[in-house]
Design a protein around this motif. Structure first.
Motif, PDB file in Angstrom:
ATOM      1  N   ARG A  94      -3.745-101.040 -20.252  1.00  0.00           N
ATOM      2  CA  ARG A  94      -4.957-101.464 -20.960  1.00  0.00           C
ATOM      3  C   ARG A  94      -5.837-102.332 -20.058  1.00  0.00           C
ATOM      4  N   ASP A 100      -6.001 -94.828 -22.197  1.00  0.00           N
ATOM      5  CA  ASP A 100      -6.520 -93.903 -23.214  1.00  0.00           C
ATOM      6  C   ASP A 100      -5.537 -92.787 -23.542  1.00  0.00           C
ATOM      7  N   SER A 101      -4.941 -92.201 -22.492  1.00  0.00           N
ATOM      8  CA  SER A 101      -4.042 -91.057 -22.670  1.00  0.00           C
ATOM      9  C   SER A 101      -2.692 -91.357 -22.026  1.00  0.00           C
ATOM     10  N   GLN A 134      -5.230 -93.523 -27.234  1.00  0.00           N
ATOM     11  CA  GLN A 134      -5.914 -92.663 -28.185  1.00  0.00           C
ATOM     12  C   GLN A 134      -5.337 -91.258 -28.243  1.00  0.00           C
TER      13      GLN A 134
END
Length: 290
Positions: A94, A100-101, A134
């Protein structure tokens, strides 16, 4: 080129649109060398090996992002010694803008090194979303797993699909590599029949030495009978050469039915050969479009 040939060439070219690649944490110099032959925005998975440490993994994800690609760090459930280890990795991702993936795997250790026995247990912690994840990739095994029975594999796939939807998190599947299109597409059909609509990337070995391919295939339980490898384009009696996935991809293109299988993409297992794989993909696309 006649109209039918044009359609087939277009299909083969589109099969390699948005392909993904795989590297280890130690492959950053190889990625630097291959950067000009890899399309910008390509998803690049960074494996989670037992002989690499946290900083090496984080540095590799940072390098992928710096070079204009999309980092997809692996997280190996059984290699995490504690919840703290899991959170430190997620916090590092982060902080670097690389969370994100991610791609979740159970991992090789027969006995978990900490509290997480499988990738479902990582999803169930709720920590992925908390740290900015995400999109979550999970594994698929068209030819089974040498240490897990088929029933358990199907149950795990359904459970992970349900858990991702409940979070909610976007998800996708990357399959083990194989040499035979038939079991791959039969498996994809079964996935769809079980109500799992996640995007699927078909695992394909990049061009590599035949002996090396056989070693990895044996490790992961991939079928290597004489008839199967002959379909792929090499012989078990000649292990000194190299082989690429040309025949496999053309067979996949010919048999792929979007109505039954949905949209499929390709994930290349590079076995360290990032330049060889990306150069091969560029040539294949060019030849297919000619």
């Amino acid at each position: 080129m006649n109209p039918v040939s044009t359609v087939r060439a277009a299909a083969r070219t589109s099969l390699l649109d948005d392909f993904s690649l795989e590297m280890t944490g130690k492959d950053v110099p190889k990625l630097e060398e291959a950067r000009d032959t890899i399309p910008q925005g390509t998803r690049i998975n960074v494996t989670f090996l037992g002989n690499e440490d946290l900083e090496l993994r984080l540095a590799a994800a940072r390098a992928v992002k710096r070079l204009g690609f999309v980092p997809v760090p692996h997280i190996s459930a059984r290699r995490l010694g504690s919840r703290g280890d899991f959170e430190r990795f997620l916090a590092g991702l982060r902080a670097d803008g690389t969370s994100d993936s991610v791609f979740l795997v159970g991992g090789d250790p027969a006995v978990p090194e900490g509290p997480y026995a499988d990738s479902l247990s990582l999803i169930d912690t709720g920590l992925l979303q908390e740290y900015g994840v995400q999109d979550v990739g999970i594994t698929g095994y068209p030819e089974g797993h040498p240490a897990i029975d088929a029933g358990a594999l199907w149950s795990a796939l359904r459970d992970k699909h349900t858990a991702l939807a409940a979070q909610p998190l976007q998800g996708g599947i990357i399959t083990q590599f194989g040499f035979d299109v038939d079991p791959v597409l039969a498996w994809v059909e079964e996935v769809r029949s079980q109500g799992v609509a996640l995007p699927i990337r078909i695992g394909v070995p990049g061009p590599a030495g035949i002996k090396r391919l056989m070693t990895y295939a044996s490790r992961f339980g991939v079928g290597t009978s004489a008839s199967v490898v002959r379909k792929y384009g090499f012989s078990l009696t000649n292990l000194m050469g190299t082989a690429g996935p040309d025949r496999f991809l053309r067979a996949l293109d010919a048999a792929h039915d979007p109505d039954r299988h949905g949209e499929l993409k390709i994930h290349f297992y590079t076995f360290g050969g990032l330049s060889a794989t990306s150069e091969w993909a560029a040539r294949f696309r060019k030849d297919s479009a000619a």
